[in-house]
Design an enzyme around this catalytic site. Structure first.
Site, PDB file in Angstrom:
ATOM      1  CB  SER A   4      -2.128  27.282  33.823  1.00  0.00           C
ATOM      2  OG  SER A   4      -1.533  27.950  33.980  1.00  0.00           O
ATOM      3  CB  CYS A  67       3.483  24.974  34.286  1.00  0.00           C
ATOM      4  SG  CYS A  67       1.810  26.069  36.024  1.00  0.00           S
ATOM      5  CB  CYS A 184       5.797  32.457  35.856  1.00  0.00           C
ATOM      6  SG  CYS A 184       3.977  32.595  35.174  1.00  0.00           S
TER       7      CYS A 184
HETATM    8  N1  DGL Z   1       2.808  29.737  33.944  1.00  0.00           N
HETATM    9  C1  DGL Z   1       2.328  29.325  35.485  1.00  0.00           C
HETATM   10  C2  DGL Z   1       3.576  29.473  35.888  1.00  0.00           C
HETATM   11  O1  DGL Z   1       4.351  28.737  35.349  1.00  0.00           O
HETATM   12  C3  DGL Z   1       1.345  30.159  35.949  1.00  0.00           C
HETATM   13  C4  DGL Z   1       0.182  30.677  35.557  1.00  0.00           C
HETATM   14  C5  DGL Z   1      -0.923  30.744  36.763  1.00  0.00           C
HETATM   15  O2  DGL Z   1      -1.487  30.050  35.584  1.00  0.00           O
HETATM   16  O3  DGL Z   1      -0.885  31.081  37.136  1.00  0.00           O
HETATM   17  O4  DGL Z   1       4.418  29.106  37.201  1.00  0.00           O
END
Ligand code: DGL
Length: 258
Positions: A4, A67, A184
């Protein structure tokens, strides 16, 4: 490599180290950031057609969904829709529980990741008797994004997001959390600050090295030579002009993304 925002850079860094011969296209779907604030149907409706456009435009040999929020919700529909192999990033609950001495593990992710059935199933299958605390952080991904983009982020803001991970008797090293899953991909970007702001020392589990090994296995033997630079491209879906290319070169193994 798909995320994202900039969080997937924590995965890219390890994958590039393992496979410097590949060409990388990093896609940040910043027009829809943060993923953690969207419902599952909204995320599927966003990511599945977008991935189709990206596959048609770039013809990748392999796609890493770097992600957790997207992987726990959209990986199955993506695999059903496209023949390209996908590697997902899902909460590393199994290795965390296997190595915890105090049997107290916390999973720090977006609110969406910790609420989804996929994550609950990982706990049912792999907690192995550990007490697992799910911590849905509302703002930590945005704070990591801001910090990487050069904005000052206060220690207090970060400390408040991680505080619920620390459970048990603070005074008793044998009776408190000893392991935190970074569920995350944005969070490893803040690792030095997480370590400094933690009320006590814990092991932070970053899944990136395991993902890099999986990518290496799927790509098969390297076709290039050590030190080859396959090049890199960075795409922001918002099309916002950005000045980040040079600042991001360490994550791209030293190359400047076009
Ligand atoms: N980097 C994303 C993850 O691993 C999420 C961050 C987001 O867009 O809320 O969950």
């Amino acid at each position: 490599m798909f995320d994202s925002g900039l969080g997937g850079l924590s995965v890219l860094r390890e994958v590039v180290r393992a496979r410097p011969d590949a060409h990388y296209v990093y896609v940040a779907d910043d027009a829809f950031f943060p993923y953690g604030h969207h419902s599952e149907p909204a995320l599927i409706a966003r990511v599945v057609p977008l991935m189709g456009e990206l596959i048609a435009a770039h013809r990748p040999g392999l796609i890493v969904i770097a992600c957790n929020t997207a992987s726990v919700q959209v990986l199955a529909p993506l695999r059903a829709a496209y023949a390209t192999p996908f590697v997902g990033t899902v909460p590393a609950i199994k290795p965390a529980c296997a190595q915890s001495q105090t049997r107290r593990v916390s999973v720090l992710g977006t609110k969406a990741t910790v609420q989804r059935e996929y994550t609950h199933a990982l706990i049912r299958d792999f907690a192995g008797g550990c007490e697992v605390t799910l911590v849905g952080s509302p703002e930590l991904a945005s704070l990591a994004e801001a910090a990487l983009s050069g904005t000052t982020v206060s220690d207090d803001a970060i400390a408040a997001e991680i505080a619920p991970c620390f459970t048990g008797d603070a005074a008793d090293p044998a009776g408190r959390t000893d392991t935190v899953v970074l569920a995350c991909t944005h969070y490893p970007l803040l690792l030095d600050r997480l370590e400094r702001l933690a009320p006590w020392k814990v092991t932070w589990i970053d899944p990136a090295p395991a993902i890099a090994r999986r990518v290496g296995d799927l790509l098969g033997p390297s076709t290039g030579h050590a030190g080859d630079d396959g090049g890199a491209t960075m795409i922001f879906t918002s099309n916002k002009p950005h000045q980040l290319s040079r600042a991001l070169t360490p994550y791209f193994g030293g190359r400047v993304p076009a």
